[in-house]
Design a protein around this motif. Structure first.
Motif, PDB file in Angstrom:
ATOM      1  N   LEU A  60       8.622  -0.595   9.815  1.00 31.94           N
ATOM      2  CA  LEU A  60       7.379  -0.463   9.052  1.00 31.94           C
ATOM      3  C   LEU A  60       6.214  -1.152   9.747  1.00 31.94           C
ATOM      4  CD1 LEU A  60       5.846   0.410   6.528  1.00 31.94           C
ATOM      5  CD2 LEU A  60       6.721  -1.617   5.359  1.00 31.94           C
ATOM      6  N   ASP A  61       5.247  -0.351  10.149  1.00 30.56           N
ATOM      7  CA  ASP A  61       3.959  -0.829  10.633  1.00 30.56           C
ATOM      8  C   ASP A  61       2.938  -0.419   9.587  1.00 30.56           C
ATOM      9  OD1 ASP A  61       1.485  -1.247  11.822  1.00 30.56           O
ATOM     10  OD2 ASP A  61       2.022  -0.323  13.731  1.00 30.56           O
ATOM     11  N   VAL A  62       2.377  -1.379   8.872  1.00 31.63           N
ATOM     12  CA  VAL A  62       1.507  -1.053   7.735  1.00 31.63           C
ATOM     13  C   VAL A  62       0.193  -0.422   8.161  1.00 31.63           C
ATOM     14  CG1 VAL A  62       2.542  -2.909   6.361  1.00 31.63           C
ATOM     15  CG2 VAL A  62       0.396  -3.339   7.607  1.00 31.63           C
ATOM     16  N   THR A  63      -0.110  -0.448   9.462  1.00 34.10           N
ATOM     17  CA  THR A  63      -1.349   0.161   9.955  1.00 34.10           C
ATOM     18  C   THR A  63      -1.137   1.598  10.421  1.00 34.10           C
ATOM     19  OG1 THR A  63      -1.093  -0.556  12.270  1.00 34.10           O
ATOM     20  CG2 THR A  63      -2.125  -2.104  10.737  1.00 34.10           C
ATOM     21  N   ASP A  64       0.067   2.120  10.291  1.00 31.51           N
ATOM     22  CA  ASP A  64       0.402   3.436  10.814  1.00 31.51           C
ATOM     23  C   ASP A  64       0.894   4.348   9.691  1.00 31.51           C
ATOM     24  OD1 ASP A  64       2.625   5.368  11.992  1.00 31.51           O
ATOM     25  OD2 ASP A  64       1.244   4.909  13.634  1.00 31.51           O
ATOM     26  N   VAL A 110     -12.316  -7.239  15.727  1.00 30.51           N
ATOM     27  CA  VAL A 110     -11.450  -8.195  15.041  1.00 30.51           C
ATOM     28  C   VAL A 110     -11.507  -7.951  13.531  1.00 30.51           C
ATOM     29  CG1 VAL A 110     -11.123 -10.633  14.467  1.00 30.51           C
ATOM     30  CG2 VAL A 110     -11.573  -9.966  16.827  1.00 30.51           C
ATOM     31  N   LEU A 111     -12.716  -7.773  13.005  1.00 29.96           N
ATOM     32  CA  LEU A 111     -12.875  -7.524  11.569  1.00 29.96           C
ATOM     33  C   LEU A 111     -12.154  -6.242  11.165  1.00 29.96           C
ATOM     34  CD1 LEU A 111     -14.170  -8.310   8.875  1.00 29.96           C
ATOM     35  CD2 LEU A 111     -16.227  -7.083   9.590  1.00 29.96           C
ATOM     36  N   ASP A 116      -7.820  -3.574   8.402  1.00 29.92           N
ATOM     37  CA  ASP A 116      -6.847  -2.490   8.475  1.00 29.92           C
ATOM     38  C   ASP A 116      -5.461  -2.972   8.062  1.00 29.92           C
ATOM     39  OD1 ASP A 116      -5.831   0.055   8.925  1.00 29.92           O
ATOM     40  OD2 ASP A 116      -5.653  -0.216  11.089  1.00 29.92           O
ATOM     41  N   THR A 117      -5.106  -4.188   8.477  1.00 34.84           N
ATOM     42  CA  THR A 117      -3.793  -4.732   8.113  1.00 34.84           C
ATOM     43  C   THR A 117      -3.785  -5.292   6.703  1.00 34.84           C
ATOM     44  OG1 THR A 117      -3.317  -5.302  10.421  1.00 34.84           O
ATOM     45  CG2 THR A 117      -2.034  -6.435   8.725  1.00 34.84           C
ATOM     46  N   VAL A 122      -2.209  -2.489   2.707  1.00 35.16           N
ATOM     47  CA  VAL A 122      -1.697  -2.600   1.336  1.00 35.16           C
ATOM     48  C   VAL A 122      -1.870  -1.277   0.589  1.00 35.16           C
ATOM     49  CG1 VAL A 122      -2.055  -3.732  -0.895  1.00 35.16           C
ATOM     50  CG2 VAL A 122      -2.019  -5.090   1.210  1.00 35.16           C
ATOM     51  N   VAL A 123      -3.002  -0.622   0.787  1.00 37.06           N
ATOM     52  CA  VAL A 123      -3.226   0.672   0.140  1.00 37.06           C
ATOM     53  C   VAL A 123      -2.242   1.706   0.674  1.00 37.06           C
ATOM     54  CG1 VAL A 123      -4.876   2.547  -0.209  1.00 37.06           C
ATOM     55  CG2 VAL A 123      -5.661   0.168  -0.297  1.00 37.06           C
ATOM     56  N   ARG A 124      -2.086   1.751   1.999  1.00 34.75           N
ATOM     57  CA  ARG A 124      -1.138   2.708   2.592  1.00 34.75           C
ATOM     58  C   ARG A 124       0.261   2.558   1.988  1.00 34.75           C
ATOM     59  NH1 ARG A 124      -3.608   0.975   7.435  1.00 34.75           N
ATOM     60  NH2 ARG A 124      -4.886   2.602   8.409  1.00 34.75           N
TER      61      ARG A 124
END
Length: 244
Positions: A60-64, A110-111, A116-117, A122-124
């Motif tokens: 699990l990559d929460v950004t993908d 950076v922001l 995104d993470t 969290v939304v993803r």
């Protein structure tokens, strides 16, 4: 269907996330260890199994988006539902000495990466897991936040919170997002809350915190196991509600 309760903890291969997984496992939950790195994920699963936890790895990559969809499909196949989701994965972003992020010199990349993470991730994950959560008799969602996201504490001159122009706003964003989910979930039985684990000694902060990962995990475990009719849309730490 087995009555064993099913949990997923993101960022569970180490630190607070690992201890949340261990705590839920100790209560009899079957725990999905969500993590990006295969070696660290499987090492964590082995450690949990060695102490009797019914654990399994969830790539699990929460950004993908594809990774998150794959994680939901895996839990669908293995368990058919999800009772507890703990959104623990998070990053601080690059810091200057003293844990400072100067807003006047903040790198926008950076922001973006932090948001995104810590927020979009969290939304993803939450939205991907919702069909599974809705199959639970008592679904619970816990978003691991931080008291540095409290506007009340950020603006209190007696509270020594460093200037963290990427990390702190991401947690403020997460806190208000938690409220929006709670409003949307009203009447569904899904309880969602944010939690501050406190300043915990992990590699996240160079092991500078006074609290242990086990101590940091305690409040999240409590919120993950709330009884029906418990609080929702709130922000907690060990001592109670964190001021917004």
């Amino acid at each position: 269907m087995s009555e064993t309760r099913i949990a997923l903890v993101t960022g569970a291969n180490k630190g607070i996330g690992f201890e949340i997984a261990a705590g839920l496992g100790g209560l009899g939950y079957r725990v999905g260890v969500g993590a990006r790195d295969e070696t660290r994920r499987e090492t964590a699963v082995e450690k949990l199994r060695a102490v009797g936890v019914d654990a399994y790895g969830v790539p699990l990559d929460v950004t993908d988006d594809r990774s998150v969809t794959g994680a939901a499909d895996l839990i669908e196949r293995r368990a058919g539902r999800l009772d507890v989701l703990v959104n623990n994965a998070g990053i601080s972003g690059e810091m200057d000495p003293g844990w400072v992020q100067d807003p006047t010199a903040l790198d926008l990349e950076v922001l973006r990466t932090v948001v995104d993470t810590n927020v979009m991730g969290v939304v993803r994950v939450t939205n991907a897991m919702l069909p599974l959560l809705r199959r639970s008799a008592s679904p619970r969602v816990v978003n691991v936040s931080s008291s540095v996201g409290s506007l009340a504490r950020q603006t209190d001159p007696d509270t020594a919170i460093p200037i963290m122009a990427a990390y702190a706003p991401s947690k403020s964003f997460l806190n208000t997002l938690t409220v929006q989910y709670a409003r949307q979930f009203a009447g569904t039985g899904i309880l969602i809350n944010a939690v501050c684990p406190g300043l915990v000694a992990t590699d996240f902060n160079g092991f500078r915190g006074p609290r242990t990962p086990e101590q940091g995990a305690a409040a999240a475990i409590r919120l993950a196991t709330l009884p029906d009719g418990g609080p929702t849309g709130s922000f907690f730490e060990d001592d109670g509600v964190v001021p917004w």
